[in-house]
Scaffold this motif. Structure first.
Motif, short mmCIF file in Angstrom:
data_model
loop_
_atom_site.label_atom_id
_atom_site.label_comp_id
_atom_site.label_asym_id
_atom_site.label_seq_id
_atom_site.Cartn_x
_atom_site.Cartn_y
_atom_site.Cartn_z
N TYR A 3 -37.36 -60.61 15.36
CA TYR A 3 -37.21 -59.24 15.84
C TYR A 3 -36.30 -59.24 17.06
O TYR A 3 -36.31 -60.17 17.86
CB TYR A 3 -38.57 -58.65 16.21
CG TYR A 3 -39.63 -58.82 15.14
CD1 TYR A 3 -40.78 -59.57 15.39
CD2 TYR A 3 -39.49 -58.24 13.89
CE1 TYR A 3 -41.74 -59.74 14.43
CE2 TYR A 3 -40.45 -58.41 12.91
CZ TYR A 3 -41.58 -59.16 13.18
OH TYR A 3 -42.53 -59.33 12.21
N PHE A 51 -34.84 -56.68 20.35
CA PHE A 51 -35.19 -55.51 21.15
C PHE A 51 -34.14 -55.29 22.25
O PHE A 51 -33.51 -56.23 22.72
CB PHE A 51 -36.55 -55.72 21.86
CG PHE A 51 -37.68 -56.05 20.93
CD1 PHE A 51 -37.89 -57.36 20.51
CD2 PHE A 51 -38.56 -55.08 20.50
CE1 PHE A 51 -38.94 -57.69 19.67
CE2 PHE A 51 -39.62 -55.39 19.64
CZ PHE A 51 -39.80 -56.70 19.24
N ARG A 76 -37.62 -62.17 19.51
CA ARG A 76 -38.93 -62.77 19.26
C ARG A 76 -38.98 -63.26 17.83
O ARG A 76 -38.60 -62.52 16.91
CB ARG A 76 -40.06 -61.77 19.52
CG ARG A 76 -41.45 -62.41 19.46
CD ARG A 76 -42.56 -61.44 19.82
NE ARG A 76 -42.94 -60.59 18.71
CZ ARG A 76 -43.01 -59.26 18.77
NH1 ARG A 76 -42.71 -58.63 19.89
NH2 ARG A 76 -43.39 -58.57 17.73
N GLN A 129 -35.25 -53.86 16.24
CA GLN A 129 -34.66 -54.14 14.94
C GLN A 129 -35.38 -55.32 14.31
O GLN A 129 -35.61 -56.34 14.98
CB GLN A 129 -33.17 -54.50 15.12
CG GLN A 129 -32.44 -54.94 13.87
CD GLN A 129 -31.97 -53.77 13.01
OE1 GLN A 129 -31.47 -52.78 13.52
NE2 GLN A 129 -32.10 -53.91 11.71
N GLU A 130 -35.74 -55.17 13.05
CA GLU A 130 -36.31 -56.29 12.31
C GLU A 130 -35.20 -56.98 11.55
O GLU A 130 -34.40 -56.31 10.88
CB GLU A 130 -37.41 -55.78 11.36
CG GLU A 130 -38.63 -55.33 12.12
CD GLU A 130 -39.43 -54.24 11.41
OE1 GLU A 130 -40.67 -54.37 11.36
OE2 GLU A 130 -38.83 -53.26 10.92
#
Lengths: 114, 116
Positions: B33, B35, B95, B51-52
């Motif tokens: 992920y 951010f 992450r 955003q994934e």
């Protein structure tokens, strides 16, 4: 209101005088973490906790301790503060599980060690 | 170890104009992920957008949008119609999706100034 609360917000102390920065969240999050922010370095993780009684070191744990006796609280303990621990500290919590869950931050605690 | 690089320590933009902040990251993971966080003078860390990695569509939130280039490991933030309240430090963060400490790995930040 869903939030992470840190105290104190500002603290000036002297080398070697033990201090605790408290952190509490009201969102029933399992995951909690502490970060420190220093100019030019961004934020770095100090310690984290996946759940009650489960804590582990982050990237910069030296000189710090934590405990997680209750789900909502995650205090940061400086047993013998030194000037290199002068920094801006953030506590954060997050819901665990799949997906881009968001880390919610407290307002920050500015610590100065003389 | 994963790293996040923000190559622009400072940026400025005129009010009502558009600005793009750059972010690149290094990872061997395929699922993660990304951010963007905003830190105004109050020091509060505020999520701007996320955003994934498995989603090809770029995330948007009102005036904020990202350009996510997975192969290039790039995740830039575009702010349209800039407002004075957008002035802040912006941090890009990564992450991993599974395992590990669930920590956010942050870039060093970009200070955005908005000129009236």
């Amino acid at each position: 209101e869903a939030q992470v609360t840190q105290n104190p917000r500002y603290l000036i102390t002297v080398t070697g005088k033990k201090l605790t920065v408290t952190c509490s969240q009201n969102m029933n999050h399992e995951y909690m973490s502490w970060y420190r922010q220093d100019p030019g370095l961004g934020l770095r993780q100090i310690y984290y906790s996946m759940n009650v009684e489960v804590t582990d070191k982050g990237d910069v744990p030296e000189g710090y301790k934590v405990s997680r006796k209750e789900k909502r609280n995650f205090p940061l303990i400086l047993e013998s503060p030194s000037p290199n621990q002068t920094s801006l500290y953030f506590c954060a919590s997050m819901e665990r599980g799949p997906g881009a869950n968001v880390l919610t931050f407290g307002a920050g605690s500015r610590l100065t060690v003389l | 170890a994963q790293t996040v690089t923000q190559s622009q320590p400072e940026m400025s933009v005129q009010e009502a104009e558009t600005v793009t902040l750059s972010c690149t990251y290094d990872t061997s993971e395929s699922d993660y992920y990304l951010f963007w966080y905003k830190q105004p003078p109050s020091r509060q860390m505020i999520l701007v957008i996320r955003q994934e990695a498995y989603k090809q569509q770029n995330a948007t939130e009102n005036r904020f949008s990202v350009n996510f280039q997975k192969a290039a490991k790039s995740f830039s933030l575009k702010i349209s119609d800039s407002q004075l309240g957008d002035a802040a430090m912006y941090f890009c963060a990564y992450r991993r999706a599974q395992g590990g400490s669930e920590k956010l790995v942050f870039g060093k930040g970009t200070k955005l100034t908005v000129n009236p």
